[in-house]
Structures are given as C-alpha cells and as structure tokens.
Design an enzyme around this catalytic site. Structure first.
Site, PDB file in Angstrom:
ATOM      1  N   HIS A  92      22.033 -38.605  24.644  1.00 40.30           N
ATOM      2  CA  HIS A  92      21.913 -40.184  24.486  1.00 40.30           C
ATOM      3  C   HIS A  92      21.529 -40.338  23.305  1.00 40.30           C
ATOM      4  O   HIS A  92      20.484 -39.993  22.609  1.00 40.30           O
ATOM      5  CB  HIS A  92      20.764 -40.604  25.553  1.00 40.30           C
ATOM      6  CG  HIS A  92      21.232 -40.256  26.891  1.00 40.30           C
ATOM      7  ND1 HIS A  92      22.261 -39.873  27.259  1.00 40.30           N
ATOM      8  CD2 HIS A  92      20.835 -41.008  28.035  1.00 40.30           C
ATOM      9  CE1 HIS A  92      22.478 -39.817  28.550  1.00 40.30           C
ATOM     10  NE2 HIS A  92      21.421 -40.711  29.143  1.00 40.30           N
ATOM     11  N   LYS A 112      16.926 -52.123  33.745  1.00 41.97           N
ATOM     12  CA  LYS A 112      18.050 -52.846  33.376  1.00 41.97           C
ATOM     13  C   LYS A 112      18.717 -53.755  34.333  1.00 41.97           C
ATOM     14  O   LYS A 112      19.167 -55.013  34.195  1.00 41.97           O
ATOM     15  CB  LYS A 112      19.052 -52.209  32.407  1.00 41.97           C
ATOM     16  CG  LYS A 112      20.173 -52.937  31.997  1.00 41.97           C
ATOM     17  CD  LYS A 112      21.030 -52.214  31.113  1.00 41.97           C
ATOM     18  CE  LYS A 112      22.340 -52.933  30.863  1.00 41.97           C
ATOM     19  NZ  LYS A 112      23.452 -53.111  31.764  1.00 41.97           N
TER      20      LYS A 112
END
Length: 987
Positions: free
Chosen positions: A205, A647
């Site tokens: 990531h 999110k």
C-alpha cells in the site's frame, strides 16, 4: 537567522519516552498542547484546547545537541549553494514561528501567505526542499533518540537492567504486571507465551513518500549519531563520523527526492522485502535471544527451540485487488526473487557457521543421529570435522538453489535490477552439481541443523550450540527458505466472473444469474467431484474475457509454486458463503487440495458496514456445510477491513461495526467449535484504523477476539517507522509480543447494555451525518477535488497500483489511502472525524454523563476518543480555510459547504472536550505528538501556504507554460513529501 534556529525550536518538546512504537508520531516526556490552531473566524471559533506545561521545561539536552548539529550542517550546505533560497526560507519560517506563538496572530499568517504568493517557481522549489530535508533530519535524530532513551531508561537504576526493558509494553513489564496482579502464574504465562502467534503482513500500500535512496541516507545519519554517542570514541573517529553526516546531508541536498518513474510491482517487492534483508534478519534472532533470557530470569525456563512468537508475511506481488500490474507472471517472479534473497542470506549464514564449527571428531564425540547424518554426505574433504562435512553439503544445496532461482528468473525475463547483491563465497568447483538437490522446503535445512544442535548439547558443547547455530535455527523458523509467505488477494467478483465463464462454457447456465442457494449447491457438488471442470485452453478458444483468463491463470500459477511460498488467499469485498467456496473450487480445479497439502487457507475480507454486519451470518452458513468444516480442520481466519469501512460509514460507525461483528463472529465460532483468527487490515493513520500505541490498541480489542492469535498489516511509512533500524525493530517485536501476552490475562471490561445502546445511537447518527455529506450532497465531490490535492497525488509515483479500483468511478471507487492522504495534506483530516461531532452530541445531561462514564470506564471507547483527540490536534482551521479561498470555485454552494465542514470540525472538537470533561487535554495519544503545534506546525504551516499557492498556479496554467509548470509540479511533490514527514503520516 540560520537554519539552526528551526531545530532549536523543534527540540523544545521533542524528548521521547521509550515506551511505544508510534504510527503517527513518537512520544514526549510530558503532555503537550492539543494544538488547534488559528480560528480566525470568531463566529465559529472553538474553545482553546491547550496544556499549561512549559514546553521548554521538557527539553532533552542530548536531542537538542543532535538537532543543533544537524541544523548547522544543513545551514552550511544550503547557504553555500543558494543564499537567496536560504534567506527566503528563514523569513517564511520566522513568520511561522510568530503564528505558532500566538494563534490569533493574523498578521503573521498573512505574511506567510504573501511570501508564498510572491516567490518565483524556482525559489518555491528550493524552499520546499529545505523544509522537507530539515524535517527528515529531525526524524532521523528522533529515531536515534528513541533508541538512546530506551538505553538511558534501563541504565538509570541498576534494578531495571535486564534483557528486555522494564516498561509496561515490554514482555518483561507484562510478565511482572500479570504476576503482581495475580492474573496468572509463571507456568500459565510461559505456556501461553510459547504458543501465541503474531504475524505481521508487509503490504505494498503506497504510503511511503520518500525514495529508498534518500531513506538510506537518513538511516546512515541515525546510525552515525549512535556511533558519536560512544564515550570511548577516538577524536579522529568522532571527526570521521561528523564528516560522514555532512556528506549524507550534502548528498541528500544534491539528490532528486522525487520519484520520476512509477515503481513496478517487482520494485515494490524488493523495497518491502529489503527491510528483512537489512534489518530483520539480524533483529529477529537478537530479539529472540533477549526474550529467551528474559523468560529464564522471569519464569525460570528458556524458550523451546522452535518458539517464534512473531512471524512475517507479505502481500507485495500477490495483492491483485484493483492492480492490473500484478499478473500471474509477476507473482511467480516475486516468489522466485524472495526465494533467491533467502538463499543468499542463508548462504552467508552457512559460510559463517562453517567457519565456527571446526569441531574435530578426534577430540569431541557426537550423537548417533549426527554421525549418521555426517556419513550420509558422500563427497567431502572434511573427514574429521564432521559438522563441517554436513554444513559443506548444505552450502552446496543452497548454491544450487541460488543458481536454480536465477535461471528461472532469467527464463521469465525477470529484471536484474532488483536482485540483491550478496557475496556468495566458498564456491566449490569440485561439487558435482547434477547430484546436488535444490532446497525446496524449510525442513531441508532445519532437520540437519536441529540434529547438530542436539548433538552439541548432548556432548557438552552447549555454548557452541547457542551461538550462530541457534540464530540460524530461529531465522529459519521465522523466515523459512522463501523469506516470507506470499498472500494472494483478489476481489470476489473476479472469481464469480470466472465461474460464470465456466458454467456458460459447460452449458449449465449463468453463475452470475443464480441466487445464493443455487450457487452453493453447484459449488458443493463440484467440490465433491474430483474431475476437472474445464481446461483454460478450451475457455481461450471459446473467447473468454481476458480478465477471466488472468484470474484462472493466477490459480494455475500458484498451484505450481511450493506450498511454503504461499500464505492466505484473501477475498476482498467478500459478502457471501459462495464467495469463499468459489475460491476453494478454483484451487481444487488446479490440483490444490487438503489431501496434498497445497490448498491455501481462504480468508474472507469484510470491509464495508453492511459486509461487517452480515459477516456472522456468512460464517454461520459456511460452518453449516459439513464438507467445508471438514476441510478447514477446525480453524478459520477472517480479515476485518478498517480503511474501507471507515471510508464507507465514517469513523464511529465503522468502529462499532468492527466491534460487534467480531463479537458475533466469535460466538458463531464457539457454536460450531471453530477457532477464529482475526486478520486486521489497518493503515498507518487513525482514519484507516491505525493507532500510535500498538500495545494499547491490542489491549482495547473486543474481549475474546485475540486469544493469542493476531495478524495485522504493516505498510508504507509504517514499515520504516517500526522496522527501519535494528533497535527500533526489536522494540516493535517486543511490543507486539507483550501486547498479545498481556491481552490474554487482562480483565476485560464488558460494555453495559446502556453503553451498547448509546453506541448504536452514536453509530447511526454519525453514519447518517457522514454519508449525507459524502454520498448525498452533490457539492461534496467537486469540493473535495478542488480543496485538496487529491487529483495531483498521482504525480508522487509512490505505488504501482491505480488510485481507484474503477478508473471511471467516483469517491466510492477511490481507495482509502488517497482519500485519507488528500485530507491530511490540507490539514483538515476530514476522513478521520466527519460524523463524529453529530454522533457524540448529547441531547441531555444524563446522556452526556453516560458518555463521560463510558470514557472513564470502557477502555475501547476511551481509546477511540483519545485517538480522535490526537487527530484533531493535527487539524488547522485557518490552513484549510486558505485552501478553500485559493482553490475552490467562488460559487455560493461550494463556499457554504467549506464553512459547513469547518463548522463540523468545531462541533467535533467541542464534543471531544465535553466527553473528557476538560478544557485542556493531556491524554496519552496527544502526548505522542512530540511535534506539537508549537514545534512542527510553524514549518508544516509554511509548506501548506506554499502548497496552496502552487496548486492554484498549476491548475490555472496552460500547456504553453510547460517549463515553469514542471518546476511548480516538482515543488508541489516536494511539498506533499514535506507535509507527510512533518505530520508523520500519509496514508
């Protein structure tokens, strides 16, 4: 003013306590300001959250000395190379210091904005480079200071000296606490410690903004600072050390800190695994030696030879979720490269072992097993030195493995660019390579090494056995012969599409059109059927979608790899039981079964609010399938997604869903007698599930969900922060081990029913508030893209995968990292707190009192509030307002939305204060912000002012201004790096 003034101010609150490894920041010795800066709009000004402690009182002389020295060196380099940039930098910094000393100093802020507006593009680039380098030098000094503080703490009093530090979040401290609290006996602790397992999964990531070349220089500076602390250092050695640091600083100033080319997956894998080669290869056995000694001191027993409480795995090269660059060929190449790295590292170890083990059978006896092992080696010149005879043969096998891996990589067309450079040495030209076997599994080395160890102990040479041989055995236990097992991750819909192509080819209908029960019936029938369903060649000839073929070829590739090279198969966006069975069937199609030991464990990843809520039902359905239960042998791993759930629903709703889902899944596991292991997919920042205090984070997990088994992702800048040097890496390993041990014995607080009702209300309200803005409000998407550098983050070239899963999608398809990264750059950090203020708003005094009770008595809730307080202390009302003023279209809708957002920020700050019951906050996570508003913000504020101007100019430039645009783009990239370094987080 010289650059050194910058560091002098920064040192005021920079002293560290050695008690934790920090994600967001490191620790300070006392509380610091909860720095909520610059509310210039009096109508929306929130109460000041400050701490009365005098920052200067906490100055650490040693850290100040290091920082002052580095500052002087940087000052000399910059002033000599570009006096004008040096002067501009000093001026901008001086205004920042003025603003930090008085949050109401509007004049200073206006001066900062004016200077940022007036400088030329080339000067802007130079100023940004000085700020970024300065912040990185402070980080390097603080890494060294963390290590120094640990040693100073231990040596301050004689009774504290021991193999491991006597602090709460160390194994030593945890053992003492458990015994003192009578929570368990020494035998209980020993038995648990030898069985517990932590696995840290390195991911690709993209959150590390610095180039590896630059990081190596900063690490060199940190290591040289440690050398300069030696009291026995000769004056010439000291002078050489100073010169070395000067060279590194000058070289850093002369280097291009910008990645000009996007990294390939292979490069990411090399970078991620480099931490093993350069740090963990030595740090792991070193830590295990200390743990072994601590167990002997505290518990009266040494660790068993094969006990390794912490292991590692990797996603880099196997995580294909939304990354088309992770092809089957790339996965195979990464595995081969890791195997090659491991072989070369093991060869160096084996060469050293050969040198140490000159033990002659003329003078020393050996065990029967050792004699038989030595006699099995036919060709060797070591006739009397029988240990060397065996080691020499193993060395030849490793050499053969190296040659095999190199040939395989070359056949793939693999790149030499990421192959490690380790001296082979001891190459015997007399070896008959055709007769020598390649190392294929860890036991090929482990079994003979264990025989040697036992033989040495039995014949009175225990000291020799406990030397380098023991370190090798422990390294093999942790890293094996493949360095790290590689997880495979793919989205559930890709498997469904593949099976749909298969069912259509077979003429039995469309898998995608079937309901869940029909799918499960089909999958169970085919899992019972041993015949292959299809051949890839037939699907190719039938015109199957290329994406389907890639999915199937991935299974074909992993089926050809050694079992030890692979870890878990993670299914992202998992929603149903059929998602899990689909992966098992596709593995079986390519010969991966439980019977032959090649079946990878299948791990569903639940990562949205709905998926987390439904997860217990999915497990119930799976565990009702006797065929599935028989295959998993009583064990199931489940991954919990922190980034995407936050999110999707906002911080508070995500936290409560994660809590209740894990609770419910544990109950399902107990009902069906299945042992659950939770795999925590966390990022580095609070908005993505991160926590700067690993020890507290693990202890605050829901009761009965850890149970000695803890798997977690580590990524990007967090890999560097937690494993960037041997000393820090050992401390991190100790914290993880201690936390899982302590969690097993701590008396967990079970939430009252009224608390649960409160959390349900908080979750619902906060989720609605969050989603109304992010999903419903039509103004939000254009505001987000204008008010933050989200669209420009792609210029960083920090990762191989796209920022979006779906290039044509909107916010919903944006990955959690750029979502968090963008808001952090503009100092609003909205992704971490939006919805919190509404959720925590109490409707009456009784409700408020209950929230305060929850904060005082419920560690899980207190941890959430403390983390929110920390992230709020990094927000800056005026800085974010300046981004709006410069970048957002002057329409009534967007202007009003910006005001509404900042109004919610003020509301959230007040809600946190109302719960803590204070007008100032000195909680543990705010203490971690050594870079308080009075210390780092003057410099990060300056970068923010410059970045906002750069964004404004870049967005208005035409293609005819390409040369100037390039300079401004470079300045923007450096500003993004600088803010990430200054705030100690990116994604």
């Amino acid at each position: 003013m010289r650059v050194s003034a910058f560091f002098s101010l920064m040192a005021l609150s920079s002293s560290l306590t050695p008690f934790c490894v920090s994600s967001e920041s490191s620790s300070v010795s006392k509380s610091i300001a909860f720095g909520l800066l610059g509310e210039s709009n009096k109508e929306t000004e929130s109460p000041p959250l400050t701490h009365s402690a005098d920052d200067a009182a906490d100055v650490d002389e040693k850290l100040m000395r290091d920082i002052e020295m580095l500052s002087n060196m940087l000052s000399e380099v910059v002033e000599r190379e570009n006096p004008h940039v040096h002067e501009l930098y000093n001026t901008l910094r001086a205004h920042g210091i003025e603003r930090a000393s008085d949050v109401n100093n509007v004049v200073a802020f206006e001066k900062m904005k004016k200077l940022a507006r007036d400088v030329s593009p080339s000067d802007a680039l130079g100023i940004m480079r000085v700020f970024s380098l300065a912040l990185n030098l402070v980080n390097a000094a603080e890494v060294h200071h963390r290590l120094r503080s640990m040693k100073d703490h231990e040596s301050s009093t004689s009774e504290h000296v021991g193999p491991l530090p006597m602090v709460e979040d160390s194994v030593r401290g945890s053992i003492e606490t458990i015994l003192e609290n009578k929570e368990g006996s020494a035998e209980d602790i020993y038995n648990f410690l030898t069985k517990q397992k932590v696995e840290i999964v390195l991911t690709a990531h993209p959150t590390e903004v610095n180039r590896k070349t630059i990081l190596r220089k900063y690490r060199g500076i940190t290591e040289t600072l440690a050398k300069l602390d030696r009291p026995d250092l000769h004056p010439f050695e000291r002078s050489e050390g100073m010169s070395s640091i000067k060279r590194d600083i000058a070289a850093s100033w002369g280097s291009d800190e910008i990645r000009r080319v996007k990294p390939t997956v292979q490069m990411e894998a090399a970078g991620g695994n480099a931490v093993i080669e350069t740090v963990l290869w030595e740090a792991v056995p070193s830590y295990l030696r200390k743990l072994d000694a601590q167990c002997l001191v505290s518990l009266g027993k040494r660790l068993p030879l094969d006990t390794v409480p912490v292991k590692f795995a990797s996603w880099i090269g196997g995580d294909r979720d939304g990354n088309p660059n992770v092809t089957p060929e790339v996965t195979k190449e990464v595995v081969l490269a890791q195997r090659l790295r491991a072989a070369k590292l093991l060869l160096v170890d084996m060469n050293r072992l050969y040198s140490e083990m000159a033990i002659s059978s003329r003078y020393s006896d050996m065990s029967k097993e050792m004699k038989e092992l030595a006699n099995s080696v036919v060709k060797s010149r070591d006739n009397w030195e029988r240990y060397r005879r065996v080691i020499g043969h193993l060395r030849h096998r490793i050499l053969k493995t190296i040659r095999y891996c190199e040939d395989e990589i070359n056949n793939l067309g693999g790149g030499q660019s990421y192959r490690p450079s380790i001296e082979i040495g001891h190459n015997s030209a007399q070896a008959n390579w055709d007769e020598i076997e390649v190392i294929r599994r860890t036991s090929d080395l482990m079994e003979p090494l264990n025989i040697m160890y036992t033989s040495l102990v039995e014949t009175g040479l225990e000291e020799v056995a406990d030397g380098h041989l023991l370190d090798m055995i422990r390294r093999l236990s942790v890293f094996g012969v493949f360095l790290v097992p590689l997880d495979i991750r793919e989205e559930s819909t890709r498997h469904s599409l593949a099976l749909d192509a298969v069912t259509r080819y077979l003429g039995i209908g469309s898998y995608l059109d079937w309901d869940e029960e029909t799918r499960l019936t089909f999958l169970q029938n085919e899992l019972s059927n041993k015949r292959p369903l299809f051949r890839i060649r037939d699907l190719e000839e039938n015109g199957a979608d290329p994406k389907v073929l890639v999915t199937l070829k991935t299974f074909q590739t992993i089926s050809e790899l050694e079992t030890e090279a692979l870890g878990a198969y993670v299914i992202s966006q998992a929603q149903t039981a059929s998602d899990v069975l689909a992966v098992k069937l596709l593995q079986q199609q390519f010969g991966m079964t439980e019977a032959n030991g090649k079946m990878m464990r299948v791990v569903p990843l639940f990562e949205t609010l709905n998926d987390l809520t439904n997860a217990p039902d999915v497990l119930t359905k799976l565990f009702q399938i006797s065929q599935y239960v028989g295959a998993i042998q009583g064990k199931q791993e489940v991954m919990v997604g922190y980034s995407d759930s936050a999110k999707d629903a906002g911080r508070l709703a995500a936290c409560w869903a994660q809590y209740t889902s894990q609770e419910a899944m544990v109950k399902v596991g107990k009902k069906f007698n299945i042992e659950l292991t939770f795999f925590h997919g966390k990022g580095g920042t609070v908005g993505r599930g991160g926590n700067p205090n690993t020890f507290r984070a693990i202890l605050s997990h829901p009761p009965n969900t850890v149970n000695g088994r803890f798997r977690v992702t580590e990524q990007g800048e967090m890999i560097r922060q937690n494993f960037g040097s041997p000393g820090i890496a050992e401390r991190t390993l100790d914290i993880y081990t201690a936390a899982v041990l302590r969690e097993a014995f701590v008396r967990h607080v079970q939430p009252k029913e009224s608390w649960r009702k409160q959390m349900k209300r908080i979750s619902d309200v906060s989720c609605e508030d969050y989603r109304n803005m992010v999903r419903v409000d039509p103004r939000f998407v254009p505001y987000f893209r204008q008010a933050t550098p989200e669209l420009e983050l792609g210029t960083l070239n920090i990762g191989s995968r796209p920022a979006k899963r779906n290039p044509k999608g909107g916010i919903e398809s944006l990955r959690a990292i750029p979502w968090t990264f963008a808001w952090g750059q503009s100092r609003l950090n909205l992704s971490a707190w939006l919805g919190v203020g509404a959720g925590l708003h109490a409707h009456d005094p009784n409700e408020q009192e209950e929230l305060r009770e929850m904060y005082k008595e419920w560690p899980w809730f207190r941890e959430i509030i403390d983390l929110l307080a920390m992230i709020l202390s990094k927000t800056d009302y005026s800085i974010s307002e300046n981004y709006d003023n410069l970048l957002v279209d002057k329409t009534k809708d967007l202007i009003n939305l910006g005001k509404e957002v900042r109004g919610k920020l003020v509301e959230t700050r007040q809600a946190i204060l109302d719960i803590t019951g204070s007008t100032e906050y000195g909680g543990p996570h705010v203490q971690l912000l050594r870079a308080s508003s009075k210390i780092r913000n003057p410099y990060v504020d300056s970068i923010n002012c410059m970045q906002a101007e750069l964004l404004k100019e870049l967005r208005s430039m035409g293609p005819e201004e390409s040369d100037i645009k390039t300079v401004r783009q470079d300045a923007l990239v450096v500003s993004i790096n600088g803010i990430a370094q200054g705030m100690k987080n990116s994604g």
